[in-house]
Design a protein around this motif. Structure first.
Motif, mmCIF file in Angstrom:
data_model
loop_
_atom_site.group_PDB
_atom_site.id
_atom_site.type_symbol
_atom_site.label_atom_id
_atom_site.label_comp_id
_atom_site.label_asym_id
_atom_site.label_seq_id
_atom_site.Cartn_x
_atom_site.Cartn_y
_atom_site.Cartn_z
ATOM 1 N N PRO A 188 1.073 5.106 5.233
ATOM 2 C CA PRO A 188 0.241 4.136 4.511
ATOM 3 C C PRO A 188 -0.305 3.057 5.447
ATOM 4 O O PRO A 188 0.368 2.617 6.384
ATOM 5 C CB PRO A 188 1.192 3.557 3.480
ATOM 6 C CG PRO A 188 2.535 3.691 4.088
ATOM 7 C CD PRO A 188 2.505 4.950 4.905
ATOM 8 N N THR A 189 -1.547 2.627 5.228
ATOM 9 C CA THR A 189 -2.208 1.538 5.955
ATOM 10 C C THR A 189 -2.943 0.679 4.929
ATOM 11 O O THR A 189 -2.886 0.927 3.720
ATOM 12 C CB THR A 189 -3.220 2.080 6.993
ATOM 13 O OG1 THR A 189 -4.267 2.760 6.296
ATOM 14 C CG2 THR A 189 -2.534 3.038 7.959
ATOM 15 N N THR A 190 -3.680 -0.292 5.438
ATOM 16 C CA THR A 190 -4.463 -1.141 4.533
ATOM 17 C C THR A 190 -5.626 -0.374 3.924
ATOM 18 O O THR A 190 -6.279 -0.873 3.011
ATOM 19 C CB THR A 190 -4.999 -2.364 5.302
ATOM 20 O OG1 THR A 190 -5.729 -1.921 6.448
ATOM 21 C CG2 THR A 190 -3.866 -3.287 5.738
ATOM 22 N N SER A 191 -5.878 0.837 4.433
ATOM 23 C CA SER A 191 -6.925 1.683 3.844
ATOM 24 C C SER A 191 -6.373 2.601 2.745
ATOM 25 O O SER A 191 -7.132 3.307 2.067
ATOM 26 C CB SER A 191 -7.577 2.544 4.933
ATOM 27 O OG SER A 191 -8.185 1.731 5.912
ATOM 28 N N SER A 192 -5.049 2.634 2.583
ATOM 29 C CA SER A 192 -4.422 3.482 1.555
ATOM 30 C C SER A 192 -4.562 2.819 0.189
ATOM 31 O O SER A 192 -5.141 1.740 0.049
ATOM 32 C CB SER A 192 -2.946 3.704 1.898
ATOM 33 O OG SER A 192 -2.826 4.305 3.180
ATOM 34 N N THR A 193 -3.952 3.431 -0.779
ATOM 35 C CA THR A 193 -4.038 2.913 -2.148
ATOM 36 C C THR A 193 -3.255 1.617 -2.264
ATOM 37 O O THR A 193 -2.088 1.525 -1.844
ATOM 38 C CB THR A 193 -3.495 3.946 -3.151
ATOM 39 O OG1 THR A 193 -4.222 5.178 -2.996
ATOM 40 C CG2 THR A 193 -3.637 3.452 -4.573
ATOM 41 N N LYS A 194 -3.880 0.614 -2.814
ATOM 42 C CA LYS A 194 -3.242 -0.684 -2.967
ATOM 43 C C LYS A 194 -2.367 -0.683 -4.209
ATOM 44 O O LYS A 194 -2.775 -0.222 -5.274
ATOM 45 C CB LYS A 194 -4.304 -1.779 -3.067
ATOM 46 C CG LYS A 194 -3.744 -3.193 -3.150
ATOM 47 C CD LYS A 194 -4.887 -4.195 -3.224
ATOM 48 C CE LYS A 194 -4.373 -5.617 -3.313
ATOM 49 N NZ LYS A 194 -5.471 -6.598 -3.382
ATOM 50 N N TYR A 195 -1.181 -1.178 -4.049
ATOM 51 C CA TYR A 195 -0.239 -1.218 -5.177
ATOM 52 C C TYR A 195 -0.584 -2.409 -6.061
ATOM 53 O O TYR A 195 -0.625 -3.546 -5.584
ATOM 54 C CB TYR A 195 1.195 -1.325 -4.675
ATOM 55 C CG TYR A 195 2.218 -1.424 -5.767
ATOM 56 C CD1 TYR A 195 2.632 -0.276 -6.444
ATOM 57 C CD2 TYR A 195 2.768 -2.655 -6.135
ATOM 58 C CE1 TYR A 195 3.572 -0.343 -7.470
ATOM 59 C CE2 TYR A 195 3.710 -2.727 -7.153
ATOM 60 C CZ TYR A 195 4.105 -1.570 -7.822
ATOM 61 O OH TYR A 195 5.044 -1.660 -8.846
ATOM 62 N N THR A 196 -0.812 -2.108 -7.360
ATOM 63 C CA THR A 196 -1.121 -3.166 -8.322
ATOM 64 C C THR A 196 -0.143 -3.181 -9.497
ATOM 65 O O THR A 196 -0.184 -4.112 -10.305
ATOM 66 C CB THR A 196 -2.540 -2.977 -8.866
ATOM 67 O OG1 THR A 196 -2.642 -1.673 -9.477
ATOM 68 C CG2 THR A 196 -3.569 -3.116 -7.748
ATOM 69 N N TYR A 234 0.872 -1.186 0.000
ATOM 70 C CA TYR A 234 0.000 0.000 0.000
ATOM 71 C C TYR A 234 0.909 1.236 0.000
ATOM 72 O O TYR A 234 2.011 1.201 0.591
ATOM 73 C CB TYR A 234 -0.908 0.000 1.232
ATOM 74 C CG TYR A 234 -1.871 -1.184 1.281
ATOM 75 C CD1 TYR A 234 -3.142 -1.068 0.726
ATOM 76 C CD2 TYR A 234 -1.489 -2.390 1.875
ATOM 77 C CE1 TYR A 234 -4.014 -2.147 0.760
ATOM 78 C CE2 TYR A 234 -2.367 -3.461 1.908
ATOM 79 C CZ TYR A 234 -3.639 -3.335 1.354
ATOM 80 O OH TYR A 234 -4.497 -4.394 1.370
ATOM 81 N N TYR A 235 0.412 2.332 -0.616
ATOM 82 C CA TYR A 235 1.254 3.521 -0.685
ATOM 83 C C TYR A 235 0.418 4.780 -0.580
ATOM 84 O O TYR A 235 -0.796 4.768 -0.793
ATOM 85 C CB TYR A 235 2.067 3.531 -1.975
ATOM 86 C CG TYR A 235 1.246 3.720 -3.218
ATOM 87 C CD1 TYR A 235 1.026 5.013 -3.744
ATOM 88 C CD2 TYR A 235 0.673 2.632 -3.893
ATOM 89 C CE1 TYR A 235 0.254 5.198 -4.900
ATOM 90 C CE2 TYR A 235 -0.080 2.818 -5.014
ATOM 91 C CZ TYR A 235 -0.286 4.096 -5.518
ATOM 92 O OH TYR A 235 -1.068 4.269 -6.659
ATOM 93 N N THR A 257 7.111 15.272 -4.673
ATOM 94 C CA THR A 257 6.217 14.215 -4.174
ATOM 95 C C THR A 257 6.917 13.429 -3.065
ATOM 96 O O THR A 257 8.088 13.035 -3.221
ATOM 97 C CB THR A 257 5.818 13.247 -5.309
ATOM 98 O OG1 THR A 257 5.194 13.992 -6.369
ATOM 99 C CG2 THR A 257 4.889 12.174 -4.787
ATOM 100 N N ILE A 258 6.189 13.242 -1.984
ATOM 101 C CA ILE A 258 6.652 12.347 -0.904
ATOM 102 C C ILE A 258 5.915 11.024 -1.079
ATOM 103 O O ILE A 258 4.698 10.929 -0.858
ATOM 104 C CB ILE A 258 6.384 12.934 0.485
ATOM 105 C CG1 ILE A 258 7.054 14.314 0.616
ATOM 106 C CG2 ILE A 258 6.871 11.993 1.572
ATOM 107 C CD1 ILE A 258 8.557 14.284 0.490
ATOM 108 N N PHE A 259 6.629 9.954 -1.440
ATOM 109 C CA PHE A 259 6.035 8.641 -1.710
ATOM 110 C C PHE A 259 6.380 7.704 -0.559
ATOM 111 O O PHE A 259 7.563 7.504 -0.240
ATOM 112 C CB PHE A 259 6.588 8.101 -3.040
ATOM 113 C CG PHE A 259 5.938 6.835 -3.501
ATOM 114 C CD1 PHE A 259 4.813 6.868 -4.312
ATOM 115 C CD2 PHE A 259 6.451 5.591 -3.133
ATOM 116 C CE1 PHE A 259 4.228 5.693 -4.756
ATOM 117 C CE2 PHE A 259 5.855 4.423 -3.563
ATOM 118 C CZ PHE A 259 4.734 4.471 -4.378
#
Length: 413
Positions: A371-379, A363-364, A389-391
């Motif tokens: 980042p948590t499991t509610s953040s954007t899922k990396y696919t 997740y990111y 940008t801070i990634f």
């Protein structure tokens, strides 16, 4: 009466002589006429003519060769014969009278004995009747009488009378189990099992050492399909009670793993019980019953927290107390994910990639948040935004465990 062998007198009614031991033969008592008759016959045989003349005063004209009168001698002999006959007749008559008298006496004695026996029999029957009546009354008012009366009322489905009888029996003796058993059946027949159970529990609080009452309570649990409550009952009992009820005491199963430590790998849990006992268990934190999983092979303890409940059950279907143990398995977590490209300034657009190991999800975020499991899922690769940008990226395994966070600072002009 005299003995015909030794002449000793024999008491009336005896059949053997006390002196010589011979059997009694009924003979007439001594009669002096018999001796007189015997003496006369002997004199007739041995006497001479002179004695005959002396005995009979009438002279005889005829004499024999010895000079004795033949006529007088003949007449004397005739008279003596007549006297002997008369004496014999008189003796026989006296003997016959004596026999009749004795027969009458025997008949009278026999009738008297029969009458006494009849009176004794009537008295015995009267006593038996009185004893029977007293016994029946005592039985009907006794503890057992009240219990039996209650059981008969229960068979007729007369629950009111049955309850009255059983409570009456308990009032007479509250230590015996029969009345409690009968009253519990009354409550069960009325679908009031809780009241029946409370009946036993209240009694056992007052009679902690009443082994027979414990037996009755256990049979109630078996009768009402509540075997799982038997170990709870005996767990609160004294050692004296449990020693007397070994057939209802079942040892708990043993676990091969301790629950006081964390494990970093998947585990195999083995359960053992006494010979002949079966094991049932659950993994959902619920108490097991004979309808739960039956243990046949080692139990797999997966990553995370696992709670195992287990019981042992003997051949009679009596269970042990449940045993609960919890286990935690934490597999090593991956470090913070690898993210490329590295931090820096870029003049051309770049794709940001996260290396995701097997069994993990990435997740990111790009807004500086964690980042948590509610953040954007990396696919897949993410196009680098223009500007600064801070990634931030993170890895999460199947059990929800989170890795460290990787942070990158990108500037795209």
């Amino acid at each position: 009466m005299r003995c015909r062998y030794c002449g000793q007198r024999i008491p009336e009614g005896e059949l053997y002589c006390r002196h010589c031991g011979k059997e009694v033969r009924i003979v007439p008592d001594y009669n002096p006429l018999d001796d007189m008759l015997t003496a006369q016959i002997k004199g007739a045989i041995d006497s001479d003519g002179y004695e005959d003349e002396m005995y009979y005063s009438r002279p005889s004209r005829n004499r024999d060769a010895a000079g004795r009168s033949t006529t007088g001698s003949r007449r004397g002999n005739e008279r003596r014969s007549t006297g002997v006959a008369r004496n014999n007749t008189r003796s026989r008559q006296m003997n016959e009278d004596e026999r009749r008298r004795r027969n009458r006496e025997r008949a009278r004695q026999k009738a008297l004995r029969k009458k006494k026996k009849k009176r004794a029999l009537l008295l015995a029957l009267s006593l038996l009747l009185i004893i029977g009546i007293v016994g029946i009354f005592a039985y009907m008012t006794s503890y057992i009488g009240a219990v039996n009366k209650g059981n008969k009322a229960l068979e007729r489905n007369d629950y009111t009378e049955a309850e009255d009888c059983f409570r009456n029996a308990m009032a007479k003796d509250d230590t015996r189990p029969e009345a409690y058993t009968g009253l519990s059946k009354v409550y069960q027949a009325q679908d009031n099992t809780e009241k029946a159970e409370r009946l036993f529990s209240d009694a056992l609080k007052k009679q902690e050492d009443n082994i027979e009452l414990y037996r009755a309570c256990i049979k109630f649990y078996i009768r009402s399909d509540q075997n799982e409550k038997i170990p709870e009952l005996l767990d609160n009992a004294t050692s004296t009670i449990t020693d007397e009820l070994p057939e209802y005491v079942v040892k708990t199963p043993k676990f091969s793993l301790d629950d006081g430590e964390d494990y970093d790998d998947v585990q195999q849990l083995k359960l053992t019980a006494e010979s002949g006992n079966k094991i049932y268990y659950t993994k959902n934190k619920k108490k097991p019953t004979t309808g739960s999983h039956k243990y046949n092979s080692p139990i797999q303890i997966e990553e995370g927290d696992t709670t195992i409940y287990a019981i042992a059950v003997n051949k009679a279907g009596i269970p042990s107390l449940p045993v609960k143990k919890s286990y935690t398995v934490e597999l090593p977590i991956e470090d913070a994910p690898a993210v490329s490209p590295s931090t820096g300034q870029y003049s051309t657009a770049q794709e940001i990639e996260i290396k995701v190991p097997d069994g993990y999800t990435a997740y990111y975020t790009t807004d500086k948040s964690e980042p948590t499991t509610s953040s954007t899922k990396y696919t897949g690769p993410v196009e680098m935004p223009e500007g600064e940008t801070i990634f931030k990226a993170v890895l999460v395994n199947a059990k929800g465990r989170v890795s460290g966070i990787t942070t990158r600072n990108y500037v795209l002009n």
